[in-house]
Structure formats: C-alpha cells, structure tokens
Scaffold this motif. Structure first.
Motif, PDB file in Angstrom:
ATOM      1  N   TYR A  92      34.232  78.837  15.487  1.00 20.91           N
ATOM      2  CA  TYR A  92      35.610  78.422  15.738  1.00 20.91           C
ATOM      3  C   TYR A  92      36.247  79.385  16.731  1.00 20.91           C
ATOM      4  O   TYR A  92      35.818  80.531  16.898  1.00 20.91           O
ATOM      5  CB  TYR A  92      36.429  78.351  14.444  1.00 20.91           C
ATOM      6  CG  TYR A  92      36.701  79.672  13.771  1.00 20.91           C
ATOM      7  CD1 TYR A  92      37.839  80.415  14.077  1.00 20.91           C
ATOM      8  CD2 TYR A  92      35.829  80.179  12.803  1.00 20.91           C
ATOM      9  CE1 TYR A  92      38.095  81.625  13.454  1.00 20.91           C
ATOM     10  CE2 TYR A  92      36.075  81.383  12.181  1.00 20.91           C
ATOM     11  CZ  TYR A  92      37.211  82.106  12.508  1.00 20.91           C
ATOM     12  OH  TYR A  92      37.456  83.314  11.899  1.00 20.91           O
ATOM     13  N   TYR A 119      34.906  67.375  11.206  1.00 21.44           N
ATOM     14  CA  TYR A 119      34.115  67.787  12.360  1.00 21.44           C
ATOM     15  C   TYR A 119      32.659  67.534  12.002  1.00 21.44           C
ATOM     16  O   TYR A 119      32.163  68.089  11.023  1.00 21.44           O
ATOM     17  CB  TYR A 119      34.358  69.267  12.676  1.00 21.44           C
ATOM     18  CG  TYR A 119      33.652  69.745  13.928  1.00 21.44           C
ATOM     19  CD1 TYR A 119      34.253  69.621  15.173  1.00 21.44           C
ATOM     20  CD2 TYR A 119      32.388  70.331  13.863  1.00 21.44           C
ATOM     21  CE1 TYR A 119      33.613  70.063  16.329  1.00 21.44           C
ATOM     22  CE2 TYR A 119      31.739  70.765  15.005  1.00 21.44           C
ATOM     23  CZ  TYR A 119      32.354  70.631  16.240  1.00 21.44           C
ATOM     24  OH  TYR A 119      31.702  71.062  17.375  1.00 21.44           O
ATOM     25  N   LYS A 120      32.012  66.664  12.745  1.00 19.42           N
ATOM     26  CA  LYS A 120      30.643  66.261  12.436  1.00 19.42           C
ATOM     27  C   LYS A 120      30.542  65.762  10.987  1.00 19.42           C
ATOM     28  O   LYS A 120      29.629  66.134  10.244  1.00 19.42           O
ATOM     29  CB  LYS A 120      29.662  67.411  12.679  1.00 19.42           C
ATOM     30  CG  LYS A 120      29.459  67.744  14.152  1.00 19.42           C
ATOM     31  CD  LYS A 120      28.335  68.757  14.313  1.00 19.42           C
ATOM     32  CE  LYS A 120      27.927  68.920  15.753  1.00 19.42           C
ATOM     33  NZ  LYS A 120      26.813  69.874  15.909  1.00 19.42           N
ATOM     34  N   THR A 176      40.450  75.947  16.994  1.00 20.78           N
ATOM     35  CA  THR A 176      39.548  74.843  17.320  1.00 20.78           C
ATOM     36  C   THR A 176      38.177  75.102  16.713  1.00 20.78           C
ATOM     37  O   THR A 176      37.618  76.195  16.892  1.00 20.78           O
ATOM     38  CB  THR A 176      39.390  74.698  18.844  1.00 20.78           C
ATOM     39  OG1 THR A 176      40.681  74.604  19.443  1.00 20.78           O
ATOM     40  CG2 THR A 176      38.577  73.463  19.189  1.00 20.78           C
TER      41      THR A 176
END
Length: 373
Positions: free
Chosen positions: A229, A151-152, A218
């Motif tokens: 999250y 993520y990123k 998520t």
C-alpha cells in the motif's frame, strides 16, 4: 527507512537545543481536563504544548520564565499585548498553578500536577522520540468503521478517527483469521502513528484543525504472500510553505514483516538496510550503487536530457536525487520518485521500473519471486 514520516515528524516538532528541564503535566483549565508539556532552555526560553482531553489536538506555546514564574503564549512569542492565549503560571514544587487568559480578557484558573504515566498503557513507537504526551493521546484515540472496499476480491475495511481526519484500513473477513490476526494489529499501529502526526500538526501561530495533513491511501499490490500500500500526504502545519510526500509499504502476510527497499533489491554485496549504527555503510551503498543503478534503469526508457532553460530546475540526470527516492511496490513493478529540495518539490514524479528489469537485482534474502508476466 520510512523517510516521509521521519521528515514530517521533524517538521512538526521544532528543532531546538536540548531542554534543561521538561515537565509533563495534567490538570484542569477551568472545568476542562488538559495535558501540558513545558520545556526550559537557555536564556530562560520556554517551549510548551498542551491539548484538551476532548480534542487531543496540540496547541503549541512559546514563552519565558524567571525563577518560579512561567509565562507561555500562543499566537505570539512572548508579547504582553498581541496574543491569542496566555498562561501565567507559578511553579510550586513540581506542580503549577495560575491563570489562562485570552486576548478578549477572559481569565480561567489553571491547576497542573506531574503526570503519573503508570496509569497509561505503553506504546511501542517505531522511532525513539521524546513524545511522552503521545502516550496519553493513544489512550484516548477512537477508531470507527467507515466503509468496505475490495481489491482483487478481498475486503478492505476502512476506519476513521474520532478527533481528526485520518482514514486507514484493516483486512476484512475474506482474509483468513490467522492473516487478520497478524496484519490488523500492524495496520492499527500504523493508523495510530498517522493519527498522532495529524494531532500534532500545528505551530505556535496556527491552531490544529484536525485536517492539516491530507492522507490518500492506495492499495497497490496483493497476492498470497504480500500486501502493498502507498500513503501520499500533503500537509501544512504552519511555517512558510505547505509540502507533500509519499511512502510505499510492503508487508508479508504470513509473518507481518515489513520490507525495506534494500531488503528487496541488491545492486552490490555491500547492500545493507538502514540502521543508525551503520549509516555510513548504508549511505555509501546508496550513493555508489543504489542511486546510479536506479537512474540507469529508469533512464533506459526516459532518456533524460539535462535542462538548458535556466528556469527548468528538474534535472533528472542529477544522481543525488536518486540516492534516497520514495518507492512504491505495485502490480507492474516498483515505482521510484526522486527526491528534490523542498523549493522544487514540484519536480517529483514517479517512474516505474518493471519487475522484468529488476529480476536480476532481487535481493537473495527476499523470499518471494517478482511477477514478470
């Protein structure tokens, strides 16, 4: 205030009057190691729970006792003929001995003694609850690495648990060692608590499958200061209906502090995070300031209309549904999901308020700026 998991816990643990006596026991059912809890209530009613060392999944029991004789059933409250399992136990001082039977007529010897909790490491539960047997389960929980996502451009390492379906993540090697050392113990504790809920997902009439709670996790936000999250769960642990809910989380990458929404937003000087000692002040603030303002900000874009159809129960103009909404910190802003009664839970949907609209309401104690570009 993490309402989702509080609500879930109360759904998993039947609400009864306070037990007169509770026994925490360990021993053998034949060759199998088991752990059991037996609680005595008024009118000689019993509630019990046990699990095998190899599975950790709760099997809930009901029954009756008279003097030193204790009968507990799974699959029926306390009928002599219609049950899946039955324990016929005799109390001898603080120990119990007897038989386990199933509906096919199989008999196995049972011996139980008081648990010596000093043998097991303590676990710091977020909520003070009478979950003594969960301390035993924590000792046997085993996580294993499953996969790695990004993520990123930052690694998230996903883990599963040996005894049940409970996925969750830790920070990977792209994060600094210092950050991993701060965050990963917090994330592991969260994973343990989710696992304990999964292992408790049962009723006196249905076995725990290890998958009664379906978790969907998520990653929703990440910068140099914060990790966000969201946990969405749908669950059926026995009873009339399945249910679902969500929970947002935002954690400081430098300190490990987990922020509540009232530490992020302040719509009045009376703002206060939830605490059982100041619940009335908290409730008054949420009712008089928080709920109305969240509704106002959402409604600027939505322009809600009051339902005119008798079969349409989704009235988003009802301010009470905005008082204790679910929330989720995202890259674009904060999503709020109003809370409806369980029978109309399908009305629940999330509404995004962009950071640009929340900027003037940022709590002065929240140390980081909102993204407004």
């Amino acid at each position: 205030m993490k309402t989702t998991f509080k609500i879930l816990f109360f759904l998993l643990v039947p609400m009864l009057s306070f037990a007169q006596n509770t026994y925490y026991l360990e021993g053998k059912l034949g060759k199998s190691v088991i752990f059991m809890e037996i609680s005595e209530y008024d009118n000689n009613y019993l509630e019990g729970n046990y699990f095998y060392e190899k599975s950790l999944k709760d099997i809930r029991l009901n029954g009756k006792f008279k003097e030193q004789s204790y009968n507990l059933y799974f699959g029926n409250d306390y009928e002599e003929t219609d049950f899946e399992e039955k324990f016929e136990l005799t109390k001898v001082n603080s120990d119990f001995i007897g038989q386990w039977k199933n509906k096919a007529g199989k008999n196995i010897t049972v011996t139980l003694k008081k648990i010596d909790f000093s043998k097991y490491p303590k676990f710091d539960f977020d909520e003070e609850t009478d979950r003594n047997l969960d301390v035993i389960k924590v000792h046997y929980i085993r996580f294993s690495r499953d996969s790695i996502t990004t993520y990123k451009n930052q690694e998230m390492i996903w883990f599963t648990e040996k005894h049940c379906a409970t996925p969750f993540f830790r920070l990977g090697n792209t994060f600094s060692e210092e950050t991993r050392n701060i965050l990963n113990p917090i994330l592991e504790k969260k994973h343990i608590e989710m696992t304990l809920n999964q292992l408790s997902c049962s009723s006196p009439f249905s076995y725990n499958t290890g998958g009664g709670i379906e978790y969907n996790i998520t990653i929703t936000y990440l910068d140099t200061n914060l990790l966000g999250y969201h946990v969405f769960l749908s669950y059926y642990c026995g009873g009339a209906h399945p249910d679902f809910g969500g929970e947002g989380n935002i954690i400081d990458l430098h300190s490990g502090k987990q922020y509540e929404i009232d530490e992020i937003l302040a719509f009045d000087k009376s703002v206060t995070p939830y605490d059982h000692e100041n619940f009335m002040q908290f409730s008054d603030y949420r009712t008089n300031f928080f709920g109305p303002k969240i509704f106002e900000l959402v409604n600027q874009n939505e322009k809600f209309k009051t339902p005119t159809d008798e079969e349409d129960y989704c009235d988003y103009n009802d301010l009470s549904i905005w008082t204790f909404p679910q929330w989720n910190f995202t890259e674009l802003g904060i999503e709020f999901t109003p809370t409806f009664a369980r029978v109309i839970r399908s009305c629940e949907t999330s509404f995004l308020i962009p950071f640009s609209m929340l900027l003037e309401y940022k709590n002065a104690t929240f140390p980081y700026d909102f993204k407004t570009n």
